[in-house]
Write a protein that holds these residues in place. Structure first.
Motif, PDB file in Angstrom:
ATOM      1  N   VAL A 262      41.258  42.429  40.489  1.00 15.03           N
ATOM      2  CA  VAL A 262      41.425  42.013  39.098  1.00 15.03           C
ATOM      3  C   VAL A 262      41.307  40.502  39.049  1.00 15.03           C
ATOM      4  O   VAL A 262      42.064  39.786  39.727  1.00 15.03           O
ATOM      5  CB  VAL A 262      42.779  42.476  38.525  1.00 15.03           C
ATOM      6  N   ASN A 263      40.328  40.016  38.278  1.00 16.79           N
ATOM      7  CA  ASN A 263      40.074  38.572  38.167  1.00 16.79           C
ATOM      8  C   ASN A 263      39.909  37.927  39.538  1.00 16.79           C
ATOM      9  O   ASN A 263      40.397  36.827  39.804  1.00 16.79           O
ATOM     10  CB  ASN A 263      41.197  37.887  37.379  1.00 16.79           C
ATOM     11  N   GLY A 264      39.221  38.640  40.430  1.00 16.45           N
ATOM     12  CA  GLY A 264      38.935  38.112  41.760  1.00 16.45           C
ATOM     13  C   GLY A 264      40.067  38.248  42.744  1.00 16.45           C
ATOM     14  O   GLY A 264      39.906  37.854  43.913  1.00 16.45           O
ATOM     15  N   CYS A 265      41.201  38.791  42.339  1.00 19.82           N
ATOM     16  CA  CYS A 265      42.359  38.939  43.227  1.00 19.82           C
ATOM     17  C   CYS A 265      42.451  40.379  43.736  1.00 19.82           C
ATOM     18  O   CYS A 265      42.359  41.326  42.940  1.00 19.82           O
ATOM     19  CB  CYS A 265      43.653  38.569  42.504  1.00 19.82           C
ATOM     20  N   PHE A 266      42.649  40.537  45.019  1.00 21.07           N
ATOM     21  CA  PHE A 266      42.777  41.868  45.609  1.00 21.07           C
ATOM     22  C   PHE A 266      44.097  42.490  45.179  1.00 21.07           C
ATOM     23  O   PHE A 266      45.162  41.902  45.317  1.00 21.07           O
ATOM     24  CB  PHE A 266      42.712  41.779  47.133  1.00 21.07           C
ATOM     25  N   ILE A 267      44.020  43.731  44.665  1.00 23.55           N
ATOM     26  CA  ILE A 267      45.211  44.444  44.203  1.00 23.55           C
ATOM     27  C   ILE A 267      45.665  45.476  45.216  1.00 23.55           C
ATOM     28  O   ILE A 267      46.859  45.587  45.523  1.00 23.55           O
ATOM     29  CB  ILE A 267      44.942  45.128  42.851  1.00 23.55           C
ATOM     30  N   GLY A 268      44.737  46.248  45.751  1.00 26.11           N
ATOM     31  CA  GLY A 268      45.128  47.272  46.707  1.00 26.11           C
ATOM     32  C   GLY A 268      43.961  48.149  47.098  1.00 26.11           C
ATOM     33  O   GLY A 268      42.857  48.045  46.568  1.00 26.11           O
ATOM     34  N   ASN A 269      44.233  49.018  48.071  1.00 25.28           N
ATOM     35  CA  ASN A 269      43.228  49.919  48.623  1.00 25.28           C
ATOM     36  C   ASN A 269      43.776  51.335  48.635  1.00 25.28           C
ATOM     37  O   ASN A 269      44.975  51.550  48.828  1.00 25.28           O
ATOM     38  CB  ASN A 269      42.858  49.486  50.050  1.00 25.28           C
TER      39      ASN A 269
END
Length: 667
Positions: free
Chosen positions: A102-109
């Motif tokens: 989201v907006n270039g930020c890793f959230i999860g896998n």
């Protein structure tokens, strides 16, 4: 006074369920996505897609199955009015792994093709602005993602729905293993009462809140209510419940209840969140002596294995596909479904709840080919299997139609022995859900067969080895030596309507699958095993053909029905005659093959209306009973170039016109 308070609380809980709530918003995010492959390096040429979506709609064409990484991007406006809320992104299925940014930020896998997952994105969104959502999706095989062995195509893509969930700071958690956060555990179930617990997972910025629990019957009447002020922490809240004289769920009586949970602020009594789930109460038991029982009534399972494929939509199961498949199952007369390899989508199990179908859901610990490594003793592999098991149980535990968990399929104890891991999975399943038995599908000897509560054997004599009649010796040995096991049986063989035994002369077996051979295989198995009380369930592999890039022609053709659902093979009518007690069946086999050689012909007939009569040309022909609902003739000479064959039983009729001498004689 106590009764007045109880009724008042019940009314509050009921109204909370019925009246619309603005505390939680659920918004579909299926539209507006742009898709491009990772190798394209840029989204300049991305195409607009609507979810569910796969990039392998028809891998059976010349291009084959594409296993790679695809990117899905969307622009999502988040209004300022949500700045005091919590925001979650929930995806109901990605094939097979997904990374969210989201907006270039890793959230999860998330690793797993058939279970839902959710991430909270509150801290990464910009309120009052557009936000960039990116899913990086891969369907490539990985040694840390189950299954590592399967001939079923994994089509790739976000192939189930995506939602945005907006809640207050205190809410029922959307994060717990991709579930609703409300898990119902019936523990003591009888016609007199049902006692159990509701497992509730909460997220909160408050130290405590008020919880209203209500259970409503199918008429909307509140049969239980509970009001409780609770301390909110990381542990799940367990709320006991008791329903007097419950209407029990069964294949005949599909009684369903709604369990509603509402959260309120202790001070202001403001509604913070509400979630409702549907469930049913029934007691399950599986044993060698009693078979499979629901509410202490034995149910003989007549089941089909259902994979995850459709010639038009690939791995996507649209509502129309769902109803089409259910109609085939109803017409066949089956009462049970095996969700082979992995779970089907939640709406499918909702319909099974309503239809009274029994479901066996597999964990994707599966072996297909001899050369495959189905178990890899690494921490990441084992944890992924455990995580997928936990998700499967948490997401499907409220479905009364789901009656057993499948722990493994076709494993063997060679090389790295999976026995200890299978025991761990089995124990975890019982810990998460003590109400359902565990089962396994096995075609091997060994200690693996003694881990689960039941075992479904895959004998397959007559195709992989030996003769079909050998299954009679096998079943006799099973009764003599292994009657103490709770045993079911499953079997299948490939067959393609376009392949004939004559026409395939000289072709290798791996590329020629005459439907007649599949038919004879099933006729022998059904005549020997149908009605055998040793087995609590009989499962046919499979209901439909499915796509398999690893198989000749790109198809696993063991189905009773073609992958496009157009052609019902002869064996479909065999089991319809055996299983469908609502509508009679009469079927003359091999009607597709109107060109015959001049040798005497044997005619096979399936009838649930008793002994049929057969006329070939102008001659009546004697018919013999081969097995339940199966009849055949001695070889019949065909004296004319064009011969009409007619069969009758009761009010039913079937026929075919044959052209004789149009094929070379069989060798």
């Amino acid at each position: 006074m106590k009764r007045t308070i109880y009724v008042f609380l019940a009314l509050i809980a009921t109204l909370t369920t019925v009246l619309p709530s603005k505390a939680r918003e659920v918004i579909s995010l299926n539209e507006g996505w742009r898709f491009f492959f990772r190798y394209e390096n840029s989204s300049d040429d991305a195409c607009y897609v609507t979810l569910p979506h796969t990039w392998n709609v028809n891998p059976r064409d010349e291009s084959g199955l594409s296993e790679q990484t695809g990117n899905y991007i969307n622009a999502l406006y988040i209004p300022d009015t949500w700045s005091s809320k919590r925001i979650f992104l929930k995806c109901y299925g990605v094939q097979s792994s997904a990374d969210l940014f989201v907006n270039g930020c890793f959230i999860g896998n998330h690793r797993g093709a058939a279970t839902a997952f959710a991430f909270e994105i509150t801290d990464r969104v910009r309120f009052g602005e557009e936000n960039k959502i990116l899913f990086m999706v891969s369907n490539a095989a990985r040694p840390d993602l189950l299954p590592t062995s399967s001939d079923m195509n994994f089509y790739g893509g976000i192939y189930r729905n995506v939602e945005l969930i907006v809640t207050e700071k205190t809410a029922v958690s959307p994060l717990y293993l991709g579930s609703t956060g409300v898990l119902v555990h019936p523990e003591k179930v009888s016609a007199e009462k049902c006692e159990g617990e509701v497992e509730l997972h909460l997220l909160s910025n408050l130290s405590s809140c008020a919880v209203n629990l209500a259970i409503l019957d199918r008429e909307g009447q509140c049969v239980y209510a509970h009001h409780h002020k609770v301390k909110v922490d990381d542990k799940p809240l367990m709320i006991p419940f008791r329903v007097e004289e419950p209407a029990l769920w069964s294949p005949e009586e599909r009684s369903l209840y709604t369990v509603s949970v509402a959260l309120h602020d202790n001070d202001s009594e403001q509604l913070l969140d509400s979630v409702a789930v549907r469930t049913g109460f029934r007691a399950l038991e599986l044993s060698a002596s009693g078979g499979f029982r629901i509410n202490d009534q034995r149910i003989d399972m007549k089941g089909v294995s259902l994979f995850h494929d459709n010639v038009v939509s690939g791995g996507i199961m649209t509502p129309e596909d769902m109803e089409c498949d259910l109609e085939v199952i109803r017409d066949l007369g089956a009462n049970a479904i095996r969700s082979a390899v992995m779970p089907h989508p939640q709406p499918f199990y909702d319909r099974c709840d309503e239809e009274g179908l029994l479901v066996w859901v597999d964990v994707p610990l599966h072996r297909t080919f001899l050369s495959d490594m189905s178990y890899i003793p690494t921490p990441r592999f084992e944890e992924n299997g455990l995580e997928q098991l936990r998700e499967i149980v948490a997401q499907n535990i409220n479905h009364p139609s789901v009656v057993m968990w499948g722990i493994f399929s076709r494993l063997w104890q060679r090389g790295d022995d999976p026995l200890a891991y299978v025991r761990r999975l089995n124990q975890e399943a019982h810990t998460l859900d003590a109400s359902r038995p565990t089962v396994a599908a096995s075609d091997q000897d060994g200690d693996l067969n003694f881990v689960t509560d039941g075992v479904v054997w895959l004998p397959n004599m007559g195709w992989e080895r030996g003769q079909t009649q050998d299954v009679k010796v096998w079943s006799r040995n099973m009764r003599k030596n292994w009657a103490h096991l709770a045993s079911g049986v499953a079997y299948g063989a490939p067959g393609m309507p376009g392949h004939r035994i004559n026409a395939g002369a000289g072709l290798v077996q791996t590329k020629w699958f005459p439907e007649e051979r599949q038919t004879r295989f099933h006729e022998d198995y059904a005549s020997i095993l149908h009605g055998d009380s040793l087995f609590w369930g009989m499962w046919i592999n499979n209901l439909f053909d499915y796509g398999s890039a690893r198989r000749p022609y790109g198809i696993n053709c063991e189905g009773m029905v073609s992958i496009d659902r157009r052609d019902k093979k002869d064996i479909y009518y065999l089991y319809r005659a055996l299983w469908n007690r609502r509508e009679p069946t009469l079927h003359l086999t091999e009607k597709r093959h109107v060109l015959r050689d001049s040798e005497p012909q044997v005619f096979h007939i399936y009838s649930s209306e008793g002994m049929p009569s057969l006329v070939v040309g102008a001659d009546s022909v004697a018919v013999k009973e081969y097995g339940p609902c199966q009849y055949y003739t001695d070889p019949v000479p065909l004296k004319m170039e064009t011969v009409e064959v007619k069969v009758a039983a009761g009010a039913l009729r079937d026929s075919v016109t044959l052209r004789v001498g149009m094929l070379p004689k069989s060798k």
